[in-house]
Design a protein around this motif. Structure first.
Motif, short mmCIF file in Angstrom:
data_model
loop_
_atom_site.label_atom_id
_atom_site.label_comp_id
_atom_site.label_asym_id
_atom_site.label_seq_id
_atom_site.Cartn_x
_atom_site.Cartn_y
_atom_site.Cartn_z
N GLY A 64 13.46 -24.64 2.30
CA GLY A 64 12.92 -24.50 3.65
C GLY A 64 12.24 -23.17 3.89
N GLY A 65 11.99 -22.41 2.82
CA GLY A 65 11.39 -21.09 2.98
C GLY A 65 12.45 -20.03 3.10
N VAL A 66 12.36 -19.22 4.17
CA VAL A 66 13.35 -18.16 4.39
C VAL A 66 14.62 -18.76 4.98
CG1 VAL A 66 13.90 -16.06 5.66
CG2 VAL A 66 11.61 -16.36 4.67
N ILE A 67 15.70 -18.67 4.24
CA ILE A 67 17.00 -19.18 4.72
C ILE A 67 17.72 -18.12 5.53
CG2 ILE A 67 19.28 -19.98 3.97
CD1 ILE A 67 17.87 -21.18 1.52
N GLU A 68 17.63 -16.90 5.05
CA GLU A 68 18.35 -15.80 5.72
C GLU A 68 17.72 -14.47 5.33
OE1 GLU A 68 22.85 -13.80 5.63
OE2 GLU A 68 22.49 -15.76 4.72
N MET A 69 17.63 -13.56 6.30
CA MET A 69 17.19 -12.20 6.01
C MET A 69 18.42 -11.38 5.63
SD MET A 69 15.08 -9.56 8.47
CE MET A 69 13.93 -10.84 8.98
N VAL A 70 18.34 -10.67 4.51
CA VAL A 70 19.49 -9.90 4.02
C VAL A 70 19.54 -8.56 4.72
CG1 VAL A 70 20.58 -8.89 1.98
CG2 VAL A 70 19.35 -11.06 1.78
N LYS A 71 20.73 -8.17 5.14
CA LYS A 71 20.89 -6.93 5.89
C LYS A 71 20.67 -5.71 5.01
CE LYS A 71 24.06 -4.53 9.03
NZ LYS A 71 25.42 -4.51 9.64
N LEU A 72 19.91 -4.76 5.54
CA LEU A 72 19.66 -3.50 4.84
C LEU A 72 20.65 -2.43 5.27
CD1 LEU A 72 15.78 -3.40 5.31
CD2 LEU A 72 16.97 -3.80 3.14
N GLU A 73 20.83 -1.45 4.42
CA GLU A 73 21.60 -0.28 4.84
C GLU A 73 20.91 0.39 6.03
OE1 GLU A 73 23.56 1.44 0.71
OE2 GLU A 73 22.31 2.71 1.94
N GLY A 125 0.82 -1.21 0.00
CA GLY A 125 0.00 0.00 0.00
C GLY A 125 0.85 1.25 0.00
N GLU A 126 0.27 2.34 0.48
CA GLU A 126 0.93 3.64 0.41
C GLU A 126 2.13 3.76 1.35
OE1 GLU A 126 -2.00 6.61 1.10
OE2 GLU A 126 -3.14 6.16 -0.73
N ASP A 127 2.22 2.90 2.34
CA ASP A 127 3.30 3.02 3.32
C ASP A 127 4.55 2.21 2.96
OD1 ASP A 127 1.95 4.76 5.06
OD2 ASP A 127 0.79 3.09 5.88
N LYS A 128 4.56 1.60 1.77
CA LYS A 128 5.78 0.88 1.35
C LYS A 128 6.89 1.88 1.11
CE LYS A 128 3.97 0.81 -3.36
NZ LYS A 128 3.21 0.00 -4.31
N VAL A 129 8.12 1.41 1.21
CA VAL A 129 9.28 2.30 1.13
C VAL A 129 10.40 1.60 0.39
CG1 VAL A 129 10.11 1.51 3.39
CG2 VAL A 129 10.86 3.73 2.51
N SER A 130 11.21 2.38 -0.33
CA SER A 130 12.36 1.80 -1.03
C SER A 130 13.56 1.73 -0.08
CB SER A 130 12.72 2.63 -2.26
OG SER A 130 13.09 3.95 -1.90
N SER A 131 14.39 0.73 -0.28
CA SER A 131 15.59 0.57 0.54
C SER A 131 16.64 -0.18 -0.26
CB SER A 131 15.26 -0.17 1.84
OG SER A 131 16.37 -0.18 2.70
N TRP A 132 17.80 -0.37 0.36
CA TRP A 132 18.94 -0.96 -0.33
C TRP A 132 19.64 -1.96 0.57
CZ3 TRP A 132 18.94 1.36 -5.14
CH2 TRP A 132 18.21 2.55 -5.21
#
Length: 483
Positions: free
Chosen positions: A444-453, A351-358
């Motif tokens: 297995g689904g999510v293996i690892e969450m990738v770190k954001l800036e 929705g409207e509250d989504k945000v871009s990141s890196w």
């Protein structure tokens, strides 16, 4: 049945409201003298066990003729403030009619259970509603002698479920063959989105077999009728939860079409729908990855996680995967910023509250160069997000995104996707909420969450989204989740 109160009090020693429970038992015994009572060990889906009181007996149902329907009620130790766990107990010559209030295991789901509230809710009241619903839709039918033998194996499995034993080997043998070696997918819901997912998965050639579980009633069957007419290879349409057994991925697309007046009512309708679906699906495919596409995806993924009792890695929502893929495409092909695109993501809530990141793979070592690069990147990202806002999310678009996620899971691609995952512990979020974050996906689904800036503005937006989603979740009725 005469109740020996002192002996019963000792047996119910760990019950928090023992006197109230004994009073209920007396009332049931008086109204339904054929019921028997015993203490047995119940194993919950998370593996924990408790000695619980259970009632077993038959209830009279008139459906043309008169029938005695065998049932079993497990009474939780927090009774009467929590509803019983209810099952049918068919004999070997009875088959279960899967319907609105009964799943393929014989688990009984009723509005009375969902709306359970002491002191107005009682076991007697529950049984009365059970009889009324069974008189609308008889939950059992008589098997022919040839079917009775096959039913015995199924009943053995159902008995294990009601006792908490969900042995994978016994389940995989039901029906005579084990499909665990195949890439089998189940899509739950035969609306536009469900059919779009089936078509996209079939076109991509991801699965050996696709089950479309059609839970609609009456006139809502148009799309599945066309699929039946123009049969697709390896696609099967079913109304029976057992057809989903041993799926590696289960995609949930259902949304309530009720007449809810408020946004909260709409979500609660979806929650109530999930209560009749997720427990049955998770019983049949206990090693599956649950992929939720129902709305609102963040809340419904949380509900699916709670109802399934699966580990968090195996319950994900489609989240911002489609938006992220579009975002990267716009950066690469329209704004000619290919270098930026590969680490660019849309995160947060839909929705409207989504945000871009890196992601933080390509941070510039020099702080001055890093600041200049970020300012330039911010301008390009804002332009891309403006273009993205003009793109809708039609069923076929989401279907293609779902097929992409399914492909990464089944083929263990270890590809990064922005999906709804449990965000607790990320960006100083302390509540159990699901948000879209870049994650590596595999079998297995999510293996690892990738770190954001690290970006204070992004973190503030994520925390704000987490707070509003958590507040919404607190208003939902999820009373049957613990069972």
């Amino acid at each position: 049945m005469a109740v020996a109160e002192e002996a019963l009090r000792r047996q119910l020693g760990k019950y928090k409201f023992r006197d109230l429970t004994i009073e209920e038992l007396k009332n049931v015994s008086k109204t339904y003298p054929n019921f028997t009572f015993s203490m047995n060990t119940y194993t919950f889906k998370d593996g924990s066990q408790k000695d619980l009181l259970n009632f077993s007996g038959t209830v009279p149902v008139k459906y043309g003729n008169s029938y005695n329907i065998p049932i079993q009620l497990w009474i939780l130790d927090s009774h009467p403030f929590a509803p019983p766990i209810c099952f049918l107990k068919p004999t070997a010559n009875m088959g279960i009619s899967v319907g609105k209030h009964v799943d393929a295991h014989g688990r009984i789901y009723l509005p009375y259970l969902q709306n359970w509230s002491h002191p107005k809710s009682t076991v007697i009241g529950l049984i009365k509603e059970m009889i009324a619903k069974f008189e609308e839709e008889l939950p059992l039918y008589s098997l022919s002698s040839s079917d009775a033998a096959r039913q015995s194996e199924l009943l053995s499995y159902i008995a294990k479920i009601t006792e908490g034993d969900t042995d994978m080997k016994s389940r995989s043998k039901i029906g005579g063959k084990n499909e665990g070696c195949f890439n089998k997918i189940t899509v739950v819901g035969a609306g536009d989105l469900g059919i779009a997912c089936v078509l996209a998965i079939a076109a991509k050639g991801v699965a050996d077999k696709v089950i479309l579980l059609d839970l609609s009633e009456g006139a809502a069957k148009g799309g599945t009728m066309d699929l039946e007419i123009f049969a697709l290879p390896n696609v099967e349409i079913s109304r029976d939860f057992s057809a989903s057994a041993d799926s590696k991925v289960v995609i949930v697309t259902v949304n309530s079409l009720g007449n809810a007046q408020t946004y909260l009512d709409v979500i609660q309708s979806n929650v109530d729908l999930f209560k009749g679906i997720i427990p049955a699906i998770s019983h049949y495919s206990q090693n599956a990855v649950l992929l939720v596409a129902s709305h609102p995806v963040e809340v419904m993924t949380y509900v699916a996680w709670k109802l399934s009792v699966f580990p968090k890695s195996r319950v994900i929502g489609v989240g911002a995967n489609l938006d992220s893929e579009r975002f990267q495409y716009i950066l690469t092909n329209l704004l000619k910023a290919e270098v930026l695109a590969k680490d660019a993501w849309v995160i947060g809530e839909q929705g409207e509250d989504k945000v871009s990141s890196w992601t933080s793979y390509n941070l510039v070592a020099n702080q001055m160069e890093g600041m200049a690069a970020r300012n330039s990147r911010e301008k390009v990202a804002n332009r891309a997000m403006e273009v993205l806002k003009g793109k809708g999310q039609r069923s076929w678009s989401v279907g293609l995104s779902v097929a992409d996620l399914t492909d990464s899971i089944l083929k263990d691609k270890r590809k990064i996707h922005s999906v709804s995952t449990l965000a607790k512990g990320c960006c100083n979020i302390n509540s159990e909420v699901f948000l879209s974050l870049p994650c590596i996906l595999g079998t297995g689904g999510v293996i690892e969450m990738v770190k954001l800036e690290e970006d204070p503005v992004v973190q503030e937006k994520l925390q704000s989204s987490a707070g509003s989603i958590h507040d919404l979740q607190q208003q939902l009725k999820l009373i049957s989740i613990e069972t």
